[in-house]
Scaffold this active site. Structure first.
Site, PDB file in Angstrom:
ATOM      1  N   LYS A 169      -4.345  99.911 -18.599  1.00 28.14           N
ATOM      2  CA  LYS A 169      -5.369 100.832 -18.071  1.00 28.14           C
ATOM      3  C   LYS A 169      -5.193 102.233 -18.667  1.00 28.14           C
ATOM      4  CE  LYS A 169      -8.483 102.726 -15.390  1.00 28.14           C
ATOM      5  NZ  LYS A 169      -9.921 102.511 -15.478  1.00 28.14           N
TER       6      LYS A 169
ATOM      7  N   LYS B 258      -5.676 113.000 -14.198  1.00 30.59           N
ATOM      8  CA  LYS B 258      -4.519 112.243 -13.690  1.00 30.59           C
ATOM      9  C   LYS B 258      -4.158 111.108 -14.651  1.00 30.59           C
ATOM     10  CE  LYS B 258      -5.617 109.000 -11.054  1.00 30.59           C
ATOM     11  NZ  LYS B 258      -5.939 107.601 -11.074  1.00 30.59           N
TER      12      LYS B 258
HETATM   13  P1  NAD Z   1     -12.389 108.117  -4.532  1.00 32.87           P
HETATM   14  O1  NAD Z   1     -11.724 109.440  -4.396  1.00 32.87           O
HETATM   15  O2  NAD Z   1     -13.874 108.011  -4.482  1.00 32.87           O
HETATM   16  O3  NAD Z   1     -11.823 107.092  -3.427  1.00 32.87           O
HETATM   17  C1  NAD Z   1     -10.520 107.116  -2.912  1.00 32.87           C
HETATM   18  C2  NAD Z   1     -10.624 106.751  -1.443  1.00 32.87           C
HETATM   19  O4  NAD Z   1      -9.318 106.608  -0.894  1.00 32.87           O
HETATM   20  C3  NAD Z   1     -11.337 107.831  -0.604  1.00 32.87           C
HETATM   21  O5  NAD Z   1     -12.341 107.216   0.174  1.00 32.87           O
HETATM   22  C4  NAD Z   1     -10.220 108.368   0.292  1.00 32.87           C
HETATM   23  O6  NAD Z   1     -10.691 108.777   1.568  1.00 32.87           O
HETATM   24  C5  NAD Z   1      -9.348 107.124   0.416  1.00 32.87           C
HETATM   25  N1  NAD Z   1      -7.981 107.406   0.828  1.00 32.87           N
HETATM   26  C6  NAD Z   1      -7.097 108.281   0.298  1.00 32.87           C
HETATM   27  N2  NAD Z   1      -5.932 108.219   0.975  1.00 32.87           N
HETATM   28  C7  NAD Z   1      -6.095 107.274   1.953  1.00 32.87           C
HETATM   29  C8  NAD Z   1      -5.252 106.768   2.976  1.00 32.87           C
HETATM   30  N3  NAD Z   1      -4.030 107.240   3.143  1.00 32.87           N
HETATM   31  N4  NAD Z   1      -5.749 105.804   3.797  1.00 32.87           N
HETATM   32  C9  NAD Z   1      -7.010 105.334   3.648  1.00 32.87           C
HETATM   33  N5  NAD Z   1      -7.851 105.788   2.703  1.00 32.87           N
HETATM   34  C10 NAD Z   1      -7.389 106.742   1.862  1.00 32.87           C
HETATM   35  O7  NAD Z   1     -11.828 107.492  -5.883  1.00 32.87           O
HETATM   36  P2  NAD Z   1     -12.444 106.297  -6.771  1.00 32.87           P
HETATM   37  O8  NAD Z   1     -13.303 106.875  -7.823  1.00 32.87           O
HETATM   38  O9  NAD Z   1     -12.940 105.215  -5.883  1.00 32.87           O
HETATM   39  O10 NAD Z   1     -11.103 105.818  -7.516  1.00 32.87           O
HETATM   40  C11 NAD Z   1     -10.082 105.065  -6.868  1.00 32.87           C
HETATM   41  C12 NAD Z   1      -9.076 104.628  -7.931  1.00 32.87           C
HETATM   42  O11 NAD Z   1      -9.727 103.820  -8.919  1.00 32.87           O
HETATM   43  C13 NAD Z   1      -8.429 105.805  -8.696  1.00 32.87           C
HETATM   44  O12 NAD Z   1      -7.094 105.507  -8.990  1.00 32.87           O
HETATM   45  C14 NAD Z   1      -9.280 105.871  -9.950  1.00 32.87           C
HETATM   46  O13 NAD Z   1      -8.551 106.464 -11.026  1.00 32.87           O
HETATM   47  C15 NAD Z   1      -9.591 104.417 -10.198  1.00 32.87           C
HETATM   48  N6  NAD Z   1     -10.831 104.126 -10.938  1.00 32.87           N
HETATM   49  C16 NAD Z   1     -11.986 104.815 -10.677  1.00 32.87           C
HETATM   50  C17 NAD Z   1     -13.136 104.508 -11.404  1.00 32.87           C
HETATM   51  C18 NAD Z   1     -14.455 105.244 -11.190  1.00 32.87           C
HETATM   52  O14 NAD Z   1     -15.340 105.115 -12.047  1.00 32.87           O
HETATM   53  N7  NAD Z   1     -14.629 106.000 -10.116  1.00 32.87           N
HETATM   54  C19 NAD Z   1     -13.116 103.492 -12.369  1.00 32.87           C
HETATM   55  C20 NAD Z   1     -11.942 102.784 -12.571  1.00 32.87           C
HETATM   56  C21 NAD Z   1     -10.798 103.103 -11.851  1.00 32.87           C
END
Ligand code: NAD
Length: 299
Positions: free
Chosen positions: A168, A236
């Site tokens: 990744k 990050k």
């Molecule tokens: P986001 O910030 O939209 O979602 C993260 C969620 O986690 C939020 O809803 C937050 O409230 C929740 N959260 C944080 N701490 C928590 C806890 N202790 N208990 C319960 N919930 C908790 O982020 P995202 O864009 O959905 O990304 C999530 C992961 O996937 C990241 O590591 C990101 O790098 C990866 N990712 C994102 C994408 C994208 O296009 N957005 C694509 C591939 C990978």
């Protein structure tokens, strides 16, 4: 059908959990606010704010959290309470070293773990067509495969625990570099007075075509950078690449350059914009205003 606890119902996690529930699995989402509860209900998910209770009743726990400290803190809290034989699948993008440390320090030996970060963005999560890069033991990967097949279409076991995160990280350096080069092409085309819509259309059909160009084309044309994938998260990920590369003594010059540009955007307060906002900086570096469709603003 599995009993699944899903922790991290954000941009990616919510549609992934919704697809699992729609395919017949018993999914409970862990929420932290009334707004989170409402969004989970809209998605047809059972919801709770008690992660420990939800996790101890689950066959499978899936985490989709922002960063390594989030995964560490959640898994440390739920780890001792997981059922014998339970499977923890971390689908977040985190540092591979953290993945291995979390396995060793926060999970009992009776619980299996996979790292399974994804690529394909919000659209891929909604449509269930993510690319999923999986690290861990082969038997655990096969156990999780039916769940992965609900969330994605390209599912590849890439090696032992932590390997998914390594792949990744490589994915993320390619995406950042690709966005930056498309952004520079847009600046170049605008400065020449080219018709941006037709230029990007024809470029997309040739060797320079890419999923980045296809998915981000409208953002580049409109100058609208709602996430999607937040620049703060991409910073990050590039930090993970830099740390891993430094540990091996690797020189990755273009990765270093695009990392600086992403960090600059985050440092000045644009971290909540989509990563396609690299275009914003590329235009500003050239004295261009952010503009709409016509591509003619070279101030
Ligand atoms: P986001 O910030 O939209 O979602 C993260 C969620 O986690 C939020 O809803 C937050 O409230 C929740 N959260 C944080 N701490 C928590 C806890 N202790 N208990 C319960 N919930 C908790 O982020 P995202 O864009 O959905 O990304 C999530 C992961 O996937 C990241 O590591 C990101 O790098 C990866 N990712 C994102 C994408 C994208 O296009 N957005 C694509 C591939 C990978």
């Amino acid at each position: 059908m599995s009993s699944i606890t899903f922790i991290g119902l954000g941009i990616m996690g919510l549609p992934m959990a919704r697809n699992l529930a729609r395919s017949g699995h018993d999914v409970t989402g862990v929420v932290r606010s009334d707004r989170g509860r409402a969004r989970a209900a809209e998605a047809g998910l059972a919801a709770t704010d008690d992660a420990v209770e939800a996790a101890q009743n689950a066959d499978v726990v899936i985490t989709m959290l922002p960063d390594s400290p989030d995964v560490r803190s959640v898994v440390s809290a739920i780890g001792p309470h997981l059922r014998e034989g339970a499977l923890l699948i971390d689908m977040s993008t985190i540092d591979p070293v953290a993945t291995r440390d979390i396995r060793a320090e926060a999970l009992p030996g009776s619980v299996a773990m996979l790292d399974a970060p994804v690529s394909g963005g919000e659209a891929g999560a909604i449509d269930g067509v993510l690319s999923i890069m999986v690290g861990g033991d082969a038997a655990d990967v096969e156990r999780a495969r039916p769940l992965f097949e609900v969330m994605g279409t390209t599912i590849v076991h890439v090696g032992p625990l932590g390997s998914g995160q390594v792949v990744k990280a490589a994915n993320q350096l390619i995406v950042a570099g690709n966005i930056q080069m498309v952004a520079e092409a847009v600046v170049f085309l605008r400065a020449q007075g080219a018709d941006l819509t037709s230029a990007l259309q024809v470029i997309g059909g040739g060797l320079a075509g890419s999923t980045v160009l296809e998915r981000k084309r409208q953002a580049f044309l409109d100058g609208s950078f709602a996430p999607g994938f937040r620049l703060a998260l991409h910073a990050k990920d590039l930090g993970i690449v830099q740390n891993s590369a430094a540990a091996e003594g690797l020189a990755l010059p273009l990765t270093a350059a695009v990392t600086q540009l992403v960090r600059a955007l985050v440092a000045r307060g644009d971290g909540e914009l989509d990563h396609s906002a690299l275009l914003k900086l590329a235009q500003e570096l050239n004295g261009m205003e952010l503009n709409g469709q016509d591509g003619s603003t070279h101030s």
